[in-house]
Design a protein around this motif. Structure first.
Motif, short mmCIF file in Angstrom:
data_model
loop_
_atom_site.label_atom_id
_atom_site.label_comp_id
_atom_site.label_asym_id
_atom_site.label_seq_id
_atom_site.Cartn_x
_atom_site.Cartn_y
_atom_site.Cartn_z
N ILE A 136 0.84 -1.20 0.00
CA ILE A 136 0.00 0.00 0.00
C ILE A 136 0.87 1.25 0.00
CG2 ILE A 136 -1.76 1.30 1.25
CD1 ILE A 136 -2.68 -1.39 2.47
N ALA A 137 1.87 1.28 0.88
CA ALA A 137 2.76 2.44 0.95
C ALA A 137 3.48 2.64 -0.38
CB ALA A 137 3.77 2.27 2.08
N ALA A 138 3.89 1.54 -1.01
CA ALA A 138 4.58 1.64 -2.29
C ALA A 138 3.68 2.26 -3.35
CB ALA A 138 5.07 0.26 -2.74
N ASP A 139 2.41 1.85 -3.39
CA ASP A 139 1.48 2.41 -4.37
C ASP A 139 1.26 3.91 -4.14
OD1 ASP A 139 1.06 0.19 -5.92
OD2 ASP A 139 -0.74 -0.47 -4.88
N LEU A 140 1.04 4.29 -2.88
CA LEU A 140 0.80 5.71 -2.59
C LEU A 140 2.03 6.55 -2.93
CD1 LEU A 140 -1.16 5.51 0.80
CD2 LEU A 140 -2.07 5.81 -1.51
N ARG A 141 3.20 6.05 -2.60
CA ARG A 141 4.41 6.80 -2.91
C ARG A 141 4.67 6.83 -4.42
NH1 ARG A 141 7.95 8.17 1.11
NH2 ARG A 141 9.76 7.89 -0.23
N ALA A 142 4.29 5.77 -5.12
CA ALA A 142 4.47 5.76 -6.57
C ALA A 142 3.62 6.84 -7.23
CB ALA A 142 4.11 4.38 -7.14
N VAL A 143 2.36 6.95 -6.81
CA VAL A 143 1.50 8.01 -7.36
C VAL A 143 2.06 9.38 -6.96
CG1 VAL A 143 -0.81 9.01 -7.34
CG2 VAL A 143 -0.54 6.53 -7.34
N ALA A 144 2.55 9.49 -5.73
CA ALA A 144 3.13 10.76 -5.27
C ALA A 144 4.33 11.15 -6.12
CB ALA A 144 3.53 10.65 -3.80
N ILE A 145 5.15 10.19 -6.50
CA ILE A 145 6.29 10.48 -7.36
C ILE A 145 5.82 11.03 -8.69
CG2 ILE A 145 8.14 9.38 -8.72
CD1 ILE A 145 8.62 7.56 -6.27
N GLU A 146 4.76 10.42 -9.25
CA GLU A 146 4.22 10.91 -10.52
C GLU A 146 3.73 12.35 -10.37
OE1 GLU A 146 3.25 8.88 -13.40
OE2 GLU A 146 4.27 7.10 -12.68
N ILE A 147 3.04 12.61 -9.28
CA ILE A 147 2.54 13.97 -9.05
C ILE A 147 3.70 14.95 -8.89
CG2 ILE A 147 1.30 15.42 -7.38
CD1 ILE A 147 -0.51 12.98 -6.84
N SER A 148 4.73 14.53 -8.17
CA SER A 148 5.85 15.43 -7.88
C SER A 148 6.63 15.81 -9.13
CB SER A 148 6.80 14.80 -6.85
OG SER A 148 7.50 13.71 -7.42
N GLN A 149 6.48 15.04 -10.21
CA GLN A 149 7.18 15.36 -11.45
C GLN A 149 6.43 16.39 -12.29
OE1 GLN A 149 7.89 11.62 -13.43
NE2 GLN A 149 9.42 10.96 -11.95
N ARG A 150 5.21 16.71 -11.91
CA ARG A 150 4.43 17.70 -12.66
C ARG A 150 4.84 19.10 -12.26
NH1 ARG A 150 -0.18 15.83 -15.15
NH2 ARG A 150 -1.08 17.91 -15.00
N PRO A 182 11.60 24.83 -6.68
CA PRO A 182 11.32 23.92 -7.79
C PRO A 182 12.56 23.68 -8.63
CG PRO A 182 9.67 25.67 -7.67
CD PRO A 182 10.78 26.05 -6.74
N PRO A 183 12.69 22.49 -9.22
CA PRO A 183 13.80 22.24 -10.14
C PRO A 183 13.63 23.09 -11.39
CG PRO A 183 12.26 20.41 -10.17
CD PRO A 183 11.82 21.32 -9.06
N PRO A 184 14.67 23.16 -12.24
CA PRO A 184 14.57 23.98 -13.45
C PRO A 184 13.42 23.51 -14.33
CG PRO A 184 16.83 23.26 -13.08
CD PRO A 184 15.97 22.50 -12.11
N SER A 185 12.83 24.45 -15.06
CA SER A 185 11.84 24.06 -16.06
C SER A 185 12.57 23.73 -17.35
CB SER A 185 10.84 25.20 -16.30
OG SER A 185 11.52 26.36 -16.71
N TYR A 186 11.89 23.04 -18.24
CA TYR A 186 12.56 22.53 -19.43
C TYR A 186 11.88 23.06 -20.68
CZ TYR A 186 14.16 19.44 -15.82
OH TYR A 186 14.67 18.95 -14.65
N ASP A 187 12.70 23.34 -21.68
CA ASP A 187 12.21 23.84 -22.96
C ASP A 187 12.61 22.84 -24.02
OD1 ASP A 187 11.46 25.18 -25.18
OD2 ASP A 187 12.83 26.88 -24.94
N ALA A 188 11.62 22.29 -24.70
CA ALA A 188 11.90 21.27 -25.70
C ALA A 188 12.18 21.87 -27.06
CB ALA A 188 10.73 20.30 -25.80
N SER A 189 12.61 23.12 -27.12
CA SER A 189 12.90 23.75 -28.40
C SER A 189 14.12 23.12 -29.02
CB SER A 189 13.14 25.25 -28.19
OG SER A 189 14.21 25.45 -27.30
#
Length: 434
Positions: A136-150, A182-189
């Motif tokens: 359960i903790a692994a699933d919640l942290r996995a979703v949290a990691i996805e959110i934290s990358q936004r 926040p970490p740097p933002s990225y430009d895909a230019s």
């Protein structure tokens, strides 16, 4: 269906409203203290959202599970986030979270508290440990990691932390300030600062890159002068930070040695996972994190010696003893991930042979699932099928292992030495995917 979907911004506002209250509650229950909330530790990017998901599961009253959304005002009608109105990008998050709700609500109160402690990297109090808590903790942290990358989350997280820090304070007790940046933002230019072609900008020593563990993100490391690094005869192709064509010289700090070893591996990640090139066009930040994650996995499994040294891009070894004390936990985790990966592959091979001996179709291995989660996230389609068919362990070992890689990545990319080079590296990656 599309007309009934809520907007992403509406859901983001609701999430951050709940995140502030969840962090405040965690502070009141002493799951997080003011020092942790004010720190810039990378793991805090995971802990906060995971706690929010945990408290939302406790509050859920519907079947199938849905999330009651905060009202804009007293006259607003109650609204819940469900599959019928969830924005498409958030459906995988909702699906994984929904699967945890019955399990969380079915726990005894003392086990629910232990789950919250595990989310916050605290030792559980009840022994023996309830086996399902790991999964359960692994699933919640996995979703949290996805959110934290936004990016939308990263830009607002400091204010969420500050709201929790401000709660319960008085003029006589000064409030700590949230140090999260926040970490740097990225430009895909298209690449404009790289003279060579994007593909040739990676040298022949490429190995896959790594991602540093959350507890190291608070270190902005001072320059060091290790004697084991020799001058590089030529650049590895990344845009240089100075007029010198050398990326690594004798006075290069150890963190730069590790950084260039990992970043040189990103081309291999794109070669071995061609779908990452498509992801670079549709979701550049996620493609960057995924590429670094695959690089970490490769370096951990193929560029670490038995005594925990890293074989670098210059053919030099960085031993644990030569590594600055601040980086040794990072090195140890990288080596540990390598050992765990090899053990997982051996177990996968044994399982495959058993299926083959019985004439049965060999199912996706745990390492296959790890690679899919690194690229597509914890809610990827095959992972849902595996869970439905009972192929996933109660402990969620594949998810936990993926979380370790991603946590290492998040922490590493927030170190100052990596932040200095991320923009350049991302331009190269964007050029490759163009």
């Amino acid at each position: 269906m599309a007309d009934s979907q809520l907007s992403e911004s509406y859901i983001q506002d609701a999430f951050h409203s709940y995140l502030k209250s969840s962090l405040t509650q965690a502070k009141a229950e002493k799951l997080l203290d003011a020092d942790i909330l004010s720190s810039a530790e990378g793991d805090l990017m995971i802990t906060g959202p995971a706690l929010c998901l945990y408290f939302a599961a406790l509050r859920c009253t519907t079947n199938p599970p849905s999330v009651p959304l905060p009202r804009h005002n007293k006259t607003s009608r109650p609204m819940e986030l469900s599959y019928d109105n969830c924005p498409e990008p958030f459906v995988p998050f909702l699906r994984v979270w929904s699967n945890t709700v019955p399990a969380i609500q079915g726990l005894a109160p003392e086990n629910q508290h232990d789950l919250a402690r595990m989310i916050c990297n605290m030792e559980p109090l009840v022994t023996p440990l309830q086996p399902s808590l790991n999964g359960i903790a692994a699933d919640l942290r996995a979703v949290a990691i996805e959110i934290s990358q936004r990016r939308s989350f990263q830009d607002r997280y400091a204010s969420d932390l500050q709201a929790a820090l401000d709660s319960g304070t008085t003029p006589a007790s000064p409030t700590k300030r949230a140090a999260f940046v926040p970490p740097p933002s990225y430009d895909a230019s298209p690449v404009s600062s790289v003279n060579s072609s994007p593909r040739s900008s990676f040298d022949g020593h490429s190995r896959q890159a790594s991602q540093a563990s959350p507890q190291y993100a608070r270190h902005d490391l001072p320059p060091q002068s290790p004697s084991y690094l020799s001058p590089s005869p030529s650049s590895n192709g990344f845009p240089p930070r100075s007029p010198s064509p050398q990326i690594l010289a004798q006075n290069s700090p150890a963190i730069e040695f590790i950084r260039e070893t990992l970043y040189a591996s990103l081309a291999d990640a794109l070669d071995r996972q061609p779908s990452l090139r498509t992801l670079l066009k549709t979701d550049p930040p996620r493609a960057y994190f995924a590429s670094v994650a695959f690089a970490v996995l490769d370096v951990a499994t193929s560029s670490m010696t038995h005594d925990g040294a890293v074989i670098g891009v210059l053919g030099q070894n960085l031993t644990l003893a030569q590594c600055p004390p601040e980086l040794r936990p990072f090195m140890a985790e990288l080596a540990s991930i390598g050992r765990a990966a090899r053990e997982m592959q051996e177990e996968d091979n044994e399982t495959a042979m058993k299926y083959a001996a019985r004439g049965k179709e060999i199912p996706p291995t745990r390492m296959d699932r790890v690679r899919m989660m690194l690229e597509e996230g914890v809610g990827y389609a095959q992972g849902r099928r595996d869970s439905d068919e009972g192929r996933r362990s109660v402990q969620g070992r594949a998810v936990s292992f993926t979380n370790r890689i991603n946590a290492l990545s998040l922490g590493m990319t927030r170190l100052r030495a990596f932040r200095e080079r991320q923009a350049d590296v991302f331009k190269v990656l964007a050029g490759i995917g163009a």
